[in-house]
Design a protein around this motif. Structure first.
Motif, PDB file in Angstrom:
ATOM      1  N   THR A 198       0.826  -1.205   0.000  1.00 39.01           N
ATOM      2  CA  THR A 198       0.000   0.000   0.000  1.00 39.01           C
ATOM      3  C   THR A 198       0.865   1.263   0.000  1.00 39.01           C
ATOM      4  OG1 THR A 198      -1.638  -1.182   1.286  1.00 39.01           O
ATOM      5  CG2 THR A 198      -1.750   1.211   1.361  1.00 39.01           C
ATOM      6  N   TYR A 228      -5.713   4.078  -8.730  1.00 39.40           N
ATOM      7  CA  TYR A 228      -5.841   4.109  -7.273  1.00 39.40           C
ATOM      8  C   TYR A 228      -7.287   3.953  -6.801  1.00 39.40           C
ATOM      9  CZ  TYR A 228      -1.084   6.023  -7.190  1.00 39.40           C
ATOM     10  OH  TYR A 228       0.268   6.212  -7.322  1.00 39.40           O
ATOM     11  N   HIS A 266      -9.064   3.710  -3.113  1.00 43.10           N
ATOM     12  CA  HIS A 266      -8.663   3.847  -1.707  1.00 43.10           C
ATOM     13  C   HIS A 266      -9.804   4.286  -0.809  1.00 43.10           C
ATOM     14  CE1 HIS A 266      -7.661   8.341  -2.232  1.00 43.10           C
ATOM     15  NE2 HIS A 266      -7.699   7.930  -3.474  1.00 43.10           N
ATOM     16  N   ASP A 311      -5.143   0.554  -2.419  1.00 42.40           N
ATOM     17  CA  ASP A 311      -3.918   1.046  -3.068  1.00 42.40           C
ATOM     18  C   ASP A 311      -3.229   2.164  -2.300  1.00 42.40           C
ATOM     19  OD1 ASP A 311      -4.468  -0.710  -5.229  1.00 42.40           O
ATOM     20  OD2 ASP A 311      -5.910   0.749  -5.991  1.00 42.40           O
TER      21      ASP A 311
END
Ligand SMILES: *Cc1c(COP(=O)(O)O)cnc(C)c1O
Length: 374
Positions: free
Chosen positions: A33, A199, A201, A217
């Motif tokens: 991550t 991404y 998230h 991510d």
């Protein structure tokens, strides 16, 4: 306002602690991550410029809450990606894009307004993340259709869809229901996208700490990085963090008052016996709020109560003996065997640690030392 540097009152920031807290978090998630440091609100009062500079090599990017905070970081030399977590004023899009900032698209309506202001915009550098409202109820798209319409419009104008994210309302609470609900809502929208961006998230500190299996991510790391527990005292941290901020000052005046004498506005404190009173140059204009009356500070490793009302610029404390002018006073931090934590202050005020550090005003000088040196 410039900080008052000729005053002994200062917030001492332990940058090593912040670095260590990031390293500990990385060990905790133990995944590939990316860590994006959340340095909004002047890095939660710790000083955005100094904090971002000191952790630049440990993180992949930064998150701020508005355009001005992002401009400040860029002016200070930050070249890593910076994500602005909320929608900016549509007319300002050229400023954001030309500084290579990543903007958040909170709705299709907002994106359509932005599409009308692309005159001075280098569109090939227009990078954005879509915000999903999965249950926080503030900003964000709520349907797959809206998200895909944004992607379609981006393709039309030539902007780059790089990410999609959401924010949890209850990741710091023992109950899982709302969290799982939000996660499902977000996963459903991501699964329905015409394409997956680089991404995806959803984690703030609390999600990363207590739901680490859900980190995707990017981890947007805020509170924990500063050594604060996002739940206050509700949930235990799975590992040890170090509080980065201390707040210290000095005695500027010491005197003995007689029984019957009063101290401060409203003459609220009246001594019932001869009492040693110390004055400390910090008040509500510094973020040391009026409801701190009756709380303790540390002098010479001992707790001394704040007596009388908190003024704008000063507080008065009862002392156990006559200390010289210039004696150190600790409002947050350690002195001898005693410690006052940000959470102690928050609990006394009936608020959360976030608010205590964010409220420290610009007047308070920030000083960057290892705490052990002060
Ligand atoms: C402030 C914020 C964060 C960081 O939250 P912490 O609890 O301090 O880790 C993450 N994401 C968003 C969208 C935020 O606004």
């Amino acid at each position: 306002m410039k900080p008052s540097t000729h005053r002994p009152t200062k917030a001492v920031i332990n940058l090593q602690a912040i670095q260590e807290n990031i390293k500990q978090f990385k060990k905790h998630v133990a995944k590939e991550t990316e860590i994006w440091a959340v340095v909004k609100a002047n890095a939660y009062g710790h000083g955005a410029d100094s904090v971002s500079e000191s952790i630049d090599t440990l993180v992949s990017g930064f998150c701020v809450s508005n355009l001005d905070e992002a401009i400040e970081l860029r002016s200070h030399g930050v070249i890593k990606p910076i994500l602005i977590l909320s929608g900016i004023v549509p007319e300002d899009i050229h400023i954001a894009v030309n500084l290579r900032l990543i903007v958040t698209v909170p709705s299709l309506d907002w994106f359509k307004l932005v599409a009308q202001h692309l005159e001075d915009v280098e569109v090939e550098h227009f990078n954005f993340h879509i915000k999903v409202d999965s249950g926080m109820g503030r900003i964000g798209v709520t349907t797959i259709a809206e998200a895909n319409a944004i992607i379609a419009l981006a393709d039309e104008i030539g902007a780059n869809f790089n990410g999609i994210f959401t924010h949890f309302a209850t990741a710091d609470e023992p109950s899982q229901d709302k969290f799982l609900d939000q996660k499902e809502q977000f996963d459903t929208i991501v699964a329905g996208l015409t394409r997956r961006p680089t991404y995806v998230h959803s984690s703030n500190s609390a999600a990363g700490i207590w739901h680490k299996e859900t980190v995707q991510d990017i981890e947007r790391l805020g509170d924990v990085m500063y050594g604060l527990n996002p739940s206050g005292r509700v949930l235990e941290m799975p590992y040890k963090i170090t509080q980065a901020l201390s707040l210290i000052s000095e005695l500027t005046h010491v005197k003995e008052i007689a029984a019957g004498d009063s101290v401060g506005y409203g003459a609220e404190f009246v001594a019932d016996k001869p009492t040693l009173i110390g004055t400390v140059p910090i008040g509500y204009a510094d973020g040391w709020t009026r409801n701190m009356k009756g709380f303790d500070v540390l002098v010479n490793g001992k707790r001394s109560p704040i007596v009388g009302r908190v003024s704008m610029d000063q507080i008065t404390i009862a002392l156990d003996k006559r200390y010289p002018i210039g004696t150190k006073v600790t409002l947050i931090g350690c002195d001898g065997d005693e410690e006052i934590t940000v959470d102690d202050v928050a609990a006394y005020r009936g608020t959360i640690n976030y608010e205590v550090v964010c409220l420290l005003s610009d007047r308070v000088k920030r000083s960057y030392h290892d705490v052990s040196e002060t």
